[in-house]
Each structure stands twice: as C-alpha cells, then as structure tokens.
Design a protein around this motif. Structure first.
Motif, short mmCIF file in Angstrom:
data_model
loop_
_atom_site.label_atom_id
_atom_site.label_comp_id
_atom_site.label_asym_id
_atom_site.label_seq_id
_atom_site.Cartn_x
_atom_site.Cartn_y
_atom_site.Cartn_z
N PHE A 219 -53.55 -26.57 44.12
CA PHE A 219 -53.78 -26.03 42.79
C PHE A 219 -53.43 -27.11 41.77
CE2 PHE A 219 -54.01 -22.85 39.57
CZ PHE A 219 -54.69 -21.80 40.14
N PRO A 220 -54.31 -27.39 40.83
CA PRO A 220 -53.99 -28.45 39.86
C PRO A 220 -53.03 -27.93 38.78
CG PRO A 220 -56.11 -27.49 39.34
CD PRO A 220 -55.63 -26.78 40.58
N ASP A 221 -52.38 -28.84 38.06
CA ASP A 221 -51.61 -28.45 36.88
C ASP A 221 -52.56 -28.32 35.70
OD1 ASP A 221 -49.16 -28.62 38.15
OD2 ASP A 221 -49.12 -30.80 37.86
N ILE A 222 -52.21 -27.44 34.80
CA ILE A 222 -53.08 -27.28 33.63
C ILE A 222 -53.20 -28.58 32.84
CG2 ILE A 222 -51.24 -26.37 32.12
CD1 ILE A 222 -53.42 -24.45 30.97
N GLU A 223 -52.13 -29.40 32.85
CA GLU A 223 -52.23 -30.65 32.09
C GLU A 223 -53.16 -31.65 32.77
OE1 GLU A 223 -48.37 -30.86 33.12
OE2 GLU A 223 -48.40 -28.84 32.30
N SER A 224 -53.09 -31.68 34.11
CA SER A 224 -53.84 -32.73 34.80
C SER A 224 -55.32 -32.37 34.98
CB SER A 224 -53.21 -33.02 36.17
OG SER A 224 -53.35 -31.88 37.00
N ILE A 225 -55.65 -31.07 34.94
CA ILE A 225 -57.01 -30.67 35.28
C ILE A 225 -58.03 -31.23 34.28
CG2 ILE A 225 -57.00 -28.47 34.00
CD1 ILE A 225 -58.58 -29.10 37.45
N PHE A 226 -57.59 -31.49 33.05
CA PHE A 226 -58.54 -32.04 32.08
C PHE A 226 -58.78 -33.53 32.29
CE2 PHE A 226 -56.93 -28.20 30.07
CZ PHE A 226 -58.11 -27.60 29.67
N LEU A 227 -57.90 -34.13 33.08
CA LEU A 227 -58.03 -35.58 33.29
C LEU A 227 -58.73 -35.90 34.61
CD1 LEU A 227 -54.37 -36.43 32.18
CD2 LEU A 227 -56.47 -36.50 30.79
N GLU A 228 -58.42 -35.12 35.65
CA GLU A 228 -59.00 -35.40 36.97
C GLU A 228 -60.42 -34.86 37.03
OE1 GLU A 228 -56.74 -33.94 40.32
OE2 GLU A 228 -54.87 -34.21 39.21
N SER A 229 -61.37 -35.69 37.38
CA SER A 229 -62.73 -35.15 37.49
C SER A 229 -63.00 -34.66 38.92
CB SER A 229 -63.74 -36.21 37.09
OG SER A 229 -63.62 -37.34 37.94
N ASN A 230 -62.34 -35.26 39.89
CA ASN A 230 -62.59 -34.85 41.27
C ASN A 230 -61.34 -34.32 41.94
OD1 ASN A 230 -65.22 -34.89 42.25
ND2 ASN A 230 -65.29 -37.12 42.01
N HIS A 231 -60.88 -33.20 41.47
CA HIS A 231 -59.67 -32.64 42.06
C HIS A 231 -59.93 -32.17 43.49
CE1 HIS A 231 -55.90 -30.49 42.34
NE2 HIS A 231 -56.58 -29.45 42.80
N GLN A 232 -59.10 -32.60 44.41
CA GLN A 232 -59.23 -32.20 45.81
C GLN A 232 -58.70 -30.78 45.97
OE1 GLN A 232 -60.35 -34.58 48.12
NE2 GLN A 232 -60.49 -32.89 49.60
N ARG A 233 -59.55 -29.86 46.44
CA ARG A 233 -59.17 -28.45 46.44
C ARG A 233 -58.23 -28.07 47.59
NH1 ARG A 233 -62.10 -23.95 43.56
NH2 ARG A 233 -63.48 -25.45 42.60
N TRP A 234 -58.28 -28.81 48.70
CA TRP A 234 -57.51 -28.43 49.88
C TRP A 234 -56.73 -29.61 50.45
CZ3 TRP A 234 -57.48 -23.36 50.72
CH2 TRP A 234 -58.58 -22.60 50.33
N VAL A 235 -55.57 -29.33 51.02
CA VAL A 235 -54.85 -30.31 51.86
C VAL A 235 -54.93 -29.79 53.29
CG1 VAL A 235 -52.61 -31.32 52.39
CG2 VAL A 235 -53.28 -30.94 50.01
N ASN A 236 -55.38 -30.64 54.21
CA ASN A 236 -55.53 -30.23 55.61
C ASN A 236 -54.57 -30.98 56.51
OD1 ASN A 236 -58.02 -28.45 55.60
ND2 ASN A 236 -58.79 -30.24 54.53
N VAL A 237 -54.07 -30.31 57.51
CA VAL A 237 -53.24 -31.00 58.51
C VAL A 237 -53.40 -30.30 59.87
CG1 VAL A 237 -51.11 -29.66 58.07
CG2 VAL A 237 -50.94 -31.99 58.90
N ILE A 238 -53.37 -31.09 60.93
CA ILE A 238 -53.41 -30.54 62.29
C ILE A 238 -52.10 -30.89 62.97
CG2 ILE A 238 -54.62 -30.54 64.52
CD1 ILE A 238 -57.12 -31.54 63.09
N VAL A 239 -51.43 -29.88 63.54
CA VAL A 239 -50.17 -30.13 64.26
C VAL A 239 -50.26 -29.53 65.66
CG1 VAL A 239 -48.74 -30.17 62.18
CG2 VAL A 239 -49.16 -28.01 63.35
N SER A 240 -49.39 -30.00 66.53
CA SER A 240 -49.38 -29.46 67.90
C SER A 240 -47.96 -29.30 68.39
CB SER A 240 -50.17 -30.37 68.83
OG SER A 240 -49.43 -31.56 69.05
#
Lengths: 469, 469
Positions: free
Chosen positions: A189-210
C-alpha cells in the motif's frame, strides 16, 4: 528447510500449541476490548464513531480480527485427531515405496491468508504441502489444509509460518517427513504522500519460502527433487525459494518504506492510538512485547493515518484550480461533442469503512466534452481519484464522489466505473479469493444513452488491477 | 430472466424461506438418521461397515450433507439484517444515477458450489450478482455472496438457484432491481460399463443461466447491457445464456445418460437402498415426493453402484491374461533397459471412501523395461487404472495398487504418479477450489534413482485433468 535444526524452535511451538483458550468462539470480553480500541483509533482519524456507517465498525473489526486469528485458540492434535487411516504400503517382497509406507503425498494450490505481524494487513498464501507416510497410516487430505490454517490464522511472517506448519504436521502425524512451500503475496500500500510522486507503484511483494522435516530435513535430499518435480508450471524451483538466512530482512513493505523515510521525516504518533493497537494485539492472544511485534503498532498506525478525515472540499479546491491552470499549456479542444474522451485504468487505493481493510483497483472515466469545456489532464483526474481514495470509504460512494467532482468541470456528461478487489472479501468470513466488484456512476447523456455506455465499457481493457493474484 | 413473471414462484419461495429449523448446527437426530441410511448403502455396495477406513464414513457423510445443505435452515432476512448502509446518491440538481440511488453494483467471480437435485453430486458455480440500489442505501458487499450461499446450499438446479438468489435479494434488500448470472459446471461421471467403450469421455457439463427482477425484469432492459459489459473476458454474453424455456430439459448428465439407456437395459435396484436415499432427502429437510426429486434416489444409486465391492483379483486375472494375449500382435521389444517407457495422462474416476464423493484425474505410468519383458499396451494399462478406480478408494491406495499390479508384468521397475481433484476438498468444510493432490509409488530402480524419477516427472505435460475448472 530443516526447521528442526533449530532446537529452541521446538519448545516455542509446543508452548504456542498449548496456548489454546478452549473452544473457538467469540469471547465477549475480547470483542469488547478490541471494539473499544478500534473506537479510539477511529476517533484518532478524526471520525465520528456514531455516524451510521461507522457505528458497528468497531464490533465488525473485532469479530473479524478474532476470527482471522482463531489459530491461537486451536490445537493441531484436535484437528488431526482420528483422521489417520490404515493404508498397507507395499507387500514385503517388493522393493520401493508406496501408499502408507513411504509413498509421497502432495496437496498443491491450497489458498489461505494470514495476518502480517509487522503491519497487521492480511497477506495471501498459495500453499503446497507434502509428506511421506509411515507406519501404514495416511492422513485425511483435508487435514493438511486445516493444520495449515491453524498457523495461518495468527500474526505471521512467511518463514515462521512454513516452519510452524511443518513442525505441527510432523508432531501431529509423525510421518517419515513433511515439506511445506508457501507462495506469499503482500499488498504494498503506498503512502498518500508518495503516491503523487511514484508513477509505477509496485502493488504486491512476493516471496516463496520452504520448510522441511524428517526425510525433508536436508534440503539436498532426493525427496525434495520429487516435490519440486510435482510443482512445475507454478514458477517455483529451488532457486527462487528465499534462503532461510535472509529472513532477517523483513519482507513487509511497510517496514522497508518506514525505515527508508524515518531518517528524513519522523511521524509523530498519538500515544493513545499506539496503546490501543497494543491492547488489540494482547486481546488477540499475542504478547505485544515479542520482538517482532515491537514496531507493529507504529507501522500499523502509519498506514492507518493515510485515511485521516480531512476537509476534502478545501483540499480539492486548491488542487482543482491549480490543476486547471496548469492545463492551459496542454489544451485539447474537442469540437465534436459526440466523441467519448476517456482515461482508463487510473489506480486507486482506499480503506473500507466497514472493516478497516484496504480495497484497491482502477478507475475508468469517460465523458462527452461539451462546448466551452476542455479535456482534463490525466494527472488531475488521477489526483481527484487519490483524494477520494485516501479516506474511510465505500466503493459506491467513491464512484459517486469522483463523478460529482469531475462532472461540472466537463459539462455534465460523464461515466465513472470503479473495479476493485476488497481485502474484506478475501480475509473475512466468506473468503472469496478472486472476486471483484464493479460500480458505475452515470451523469447527463450517459444516464440515458445505452450505446454510449456500451461503447465505453467495451473500451475497458483486460483487468490488470489484480495482477499477481 | 424475469423470475417475477411467474406468480406462483413468489409464494413457493416465501414458504421455503420460512422452513428454517432454528439455528444452523447439527441436529443429532438428523445425523443419526442419515448415518443409518449411509450404513445401509455401504452394505448394499458389499462393504464391511466395520472396517477401520469406513467405520466413521456414515457420520462423516451425514455431517457433510447437513453442512452442504445448511441453506434450508437459513433465512435471507437474518443475513441481510443490519447490513444496509446509507449512501446519499447524486445531488438533486444533477441528472443521472450513482451510489445509493441507481448506481449499478456488480460483484463478479464468486465461487460457490451446490448439490444437484437430480443425482446428489455437488456442482461448481461461478456467480456474478448485480443490483441497483434505491432509497439511498447500499448493501455490504459480502452479503451478496452470503445470500447466494443460502440458496446454493440446498438441492438445486441452476435456473431455480438463479431465480431464488434473485428473488431472495429482491425481497431482502428491496433495491430497484437484481440480476444474477451463474456459470455452472457439473462433473460428468461415466458408468463403469461405458468407460471402456468411450475414448473421449466429456468430463464436465457446463451451463450459464440468468435471472432478473425489478429494472432487470425485462431481458431487453438497458441495464442488462451494462451488466454484460462488465462481465466481458469471461465468455459470457446474452447468446450463451440458456433460455428459460429450455430448463425442462435437465442438465444433469446422469439423467440424460440414464434415460438413454433405460430402454436398452433396466437396472434393478435394491428397494432398501432406494428407501435409504429417500430417507436422506427427508432428513435434509426436503420433500422426497417433490417432482424434481422423484427419480433422484435411482439416479444416485445408479451412480453409486459403479463402486460395488467386487473381487478385484478374479476380475483382473481375466483381464490381464486376455490383455497380454491380445498384445502379441503389437509387441514393442525395447532392448535398451535404461530407457524409460511411459504412458501419461490415463484418465481415472474414483470414489473417496471417507466422504462418498468422487475424485478424478489422471495416472502417469513409467517403467524401465527389463530383459524378457515387453511393453504393455496403453489399453491394458488404462483398464487396470479403471478397475482400481471404480471402487471405494483412497488415492494413496489406488496409486499403490496400480503399481503393484503392473510391476510384475514389467520386471519390477515402475513409477506411478496419480494427480487428482477431490470433490471433498471443494464441497466440504475447507472449500479449497483449485487444489489438487499428487501421490507417487516407486518400485525397484525408481525407488533409488533420483535422476530417473526427475526425468519422468519432467516428462509429464501441463495438467489437463482439471480442464474446464
């Protein structure tokens, strides 16, 4: 892999397994305590806790949190119980492994969700569990999912969750070995301050664990090759599983973004709100002093404060006049007032006021440009979307507010379509992964012109807002 | 569409809505009655109801059936309850529809399942619900799914289900209109006699149905165009929705195949088993005399009797000697005993002995051909798979039995992988749609040769057994 290497872990888990507080159900006292804390948080956001839309939110949040962390009150042994069934395994005169004596069993693609212990947001899990039966006994297949759920329904971190599921199954069914692979996905989730600056906000963080135990205890064991062989077509292989050592670096995006910014800008937090979040953790059955939870209240609050109630009109008026002025250099006068202008796939982020859980997606805007009006620049439309997104919202209201705001700027003929994923549809009672909600507002010509609406809907491209789901 | 056209329907539903038997929970008497009936059915299959694997099956089936038909004991009004929230709608001075006054809301891709009233097998549903709010009130989004569930958790037929969900929402929330589209998918389980003859058995029957009320009452209404516009990319359009009149022709494959065969072959049914199924229907809260249920016991039994306990060894010995003889004309002697021979994607059909619910998928067989042995023809392997499939089974046991049977015919070095979808994982408590289970048996060289196993697993193509899911 090899979760049993760490001696201390065993004791910890035993302890956790026995925390159980009797039957799963809502303890009135806990509901009330969490409800009071949520009320305080809402007040901290500047909200009126007595307005109709919010009146039952504290109760709803309390029940959802207790349901979503019911794993603290469940025991593996009670779940596994009598679900071990006789399966003979190979005749003695044969060489090999099969059935209840060494025949690998893998259940794949079990959808679960858990709560991130760093920021209290739910994260999604695609779970793959394998075990090697021994003692001529096999486990009822659904129990692999149920045991996973016991540990997923707690405040978690992916590696710990994998280790706990693995150990829970190993101790609960005592097979020759257990293997767990989790594909986890955390909303960023972006911060309200940063969302106006970032044009390509990454919506998800992915990780695989075992995690592995018994014959899976050694990550180079042959049986891991078999397990990975059965998971092909899922973008999983031994190379993209996160190495155990790297778990010191927290995967939660709120931690990394917080630490990145903390040097440049310290966010002052209301101590009463911090105490309220700690009391929620306690009511869920957690120890707020546990190392991994120490920063959770501040991380959660930093996110929640994105949705402070502010006077939208004042804020927007400033933006609108500024935005329109800045457009002067970039006017596109459209003389044909029958042509539909559109801006599609404007991302938005919001917070469901019924459950205090995020919903997010895209907004599509279409309009007939009337004489004397000019096209609005994409960035101004995007700003309007963000302004109405970053508050406690309903999707229906968000749609209407955007339409009402842009309509007078464009001559009154607008259509607004909002497509969204609601976390509350995934992480609460109904657990409908993959569902999405569309809402429409139509003003002026669009309310009577079916063909225009159809043409606009037809122009919306394949949904991308749930990418990575 | 236009479910309210039919006057009689209204009264029927009201009646059904009030059947409610108090709180949802397991009524001991019902559980016992269904359990007794299931015991009788198991005995009718020639099973020993006291063997360990089956001992708790009657109890398990009873609980699953009651849980899966809990909708009979739920009421829409209790679910909708206080979940209507204020949403202002457009300012009076604006023309159009938005938010709580006319702004279309659509929730898409809700996964549900229901029980087919003709054969008692579960069927899968992808549900899309829309409504047009009125009275400046909007419904909590999850309630659209919960109300759908009330009617899905009964014995159903797709069109009736759509109509009931539509009417339930219309009466429960009194909006300007409700629209429901269901994509339904019914497993088409073959008969044990026909499976050896059909080479391309169609695994699923698909149907799309719709229902509308209020502003959706007329199927040509503009608002339907908007709804379909929001469902694009889902292979749904007005042309492939089943017309209402055609519902006289039952979609359930067991009905069409039964009626097709009934003229050529009358299957005599044990009257005690028929009575047992009727008593189950009654215990679920249904009227076994209801027109649509009249043939259900015989259809269910016809399917169940596919899994009669028979002496496999006797049956198999006949097949094996016959099968091997018939191969003589078609020998492929493989002189290089390091090469892996394989038969992939052999379909199978089986019945979970814990839940009396189908599981189905594919079997992959690999082997090193030892000197003095010949390749086995695909049709013989397929026959062996079917023989072990058509009985009350566990996937682990099925895998082992196939491996044990083919091993001596091939020189002892075989690998068998079974990949399956279990209906019990979808339709019972955990409702994990999309999960699948793999089991492996390895004999001889395959039990020690990791590289050979990896090579074999690598050769398995993208899964096709869940096609259409």
């Amino acid at each position: 892999m090899g979760c049993l290497d760490e001696g201390h872990f065993n004791g910890e888990l035993e302890n956790e397994l026995s925390i159980g507080l009797g039957e799963v159900g809502f303890d009135e006292e806990r509901v009330a305590a969490i409800g009071d804390a949520v009320k305080l948080l809402l007040q901290g956001l500047g909200e009126d806790v007595n307005r109709e839309g919010l009146r039952k939110t504290p109760l709803r949040v309390a029940k959802a949190l207790l349901e979503g962390t019911r794993g603290y009150r469940q025991k593996v042994n009670e779940i596994v119980g009598d679900a071990l069934f006789p399966e003979a395994g190979l005749d003695n005169n044969r060489i090999g492994h099969a059935g209840g004596a060494g025949g690998l069993v893998v259940v794949r693609d079990l959808d679960h969700f858990s709560y991130c212990e760093s920021c209290l947001l739910p994260f999604q899990i695609k779970c793959h569990v394998g075990y090697v039966p021994s003692g001529k006994r096999v486990l009822g297949l659904s129990k692999l999912s149920r045991v996973t759920d016991v540990f997923a329904k707690r405040l978690q971190e992916p590696q710990r969750l994998a280790d706990e599921v693995c150990l829970g199954l190993q101790q609960g069914i005592k097979p020759a070995g257990v293997a767990v692979i989790l594909q986890c996905k955390h909303l960023h989730f972006p911060d309200i301050e940063s969302i106006f600056l970032e044009s390509n906000h990454q919506r998800w963080v992915n990780v695989i664990v075992s995690s592995g135990s018994g014959v899976f205890g050694n990550k180079n064991a042959d049986v891991w090759t078999d397990f990975f062989g059965l998971l092909k077509f899922r973008d999983i292989d031994i190379e993209n599983v996160r190495p155990r050592g790297s778990s010191d670096q927290c995967w939660c995006p709120s931690v990394s973004s917080l630490s990145a910014k903390v040097s440049s800008k310290i966010v002052p937090l209301n101590p009463a709100m911090v105490t309220a979040v700690s009391s929620i953790l306690k009511s869920l059955g957690e120890d707020p002093m546990r190392k991994e939870l120490a920063a959770t209240p501040s991380q959660y609050l930093k996110w929640l404060l994105n949705f402070q109630s502010i006077d939208m009109d004042v804020k927007l008026n400033g933006t609108l006049s500024g935005g329109l002025n800045s457009l002067n250099s970039n006017l596109e006068v459209n003389s044909n007032n029958k042509q539909i202008c559109s801006e599609l796939n404007l991302p938005f982020w919001s917070q469901c006021e019924h459950h205090l859980l995020p919903f997010h997606g895209v907004v599509h805007i279409g309009y007939f440009l009337s004489e004397g009006f000019t096209c609005i620049g994409k960035s101004l439309l995007q700003s309007i979307v963000h302004f109405y997104g970053f508050k406690l919202q309903l999707q229906e209201q968000l749609t209407r507010q955007i339409a009402e705001t842009i309509s007078p700027l464009l001559g009154g003929n607008v259509i607004v379509v909002v497509e969204a994923s609601h976390t509350c549809m995934i992480s609460r009672g109904i657990e409908k992964i993959g569902s999405s909600t569309s809402t429409i507002a139509v003003l002026g010509h669009f309310s009577t012109d079916r063909a225009a609406r159809a043409a606009f809907l037809q122009s919306i491209p394949t949904p991308t807002y749930c990418e990575g789901q």
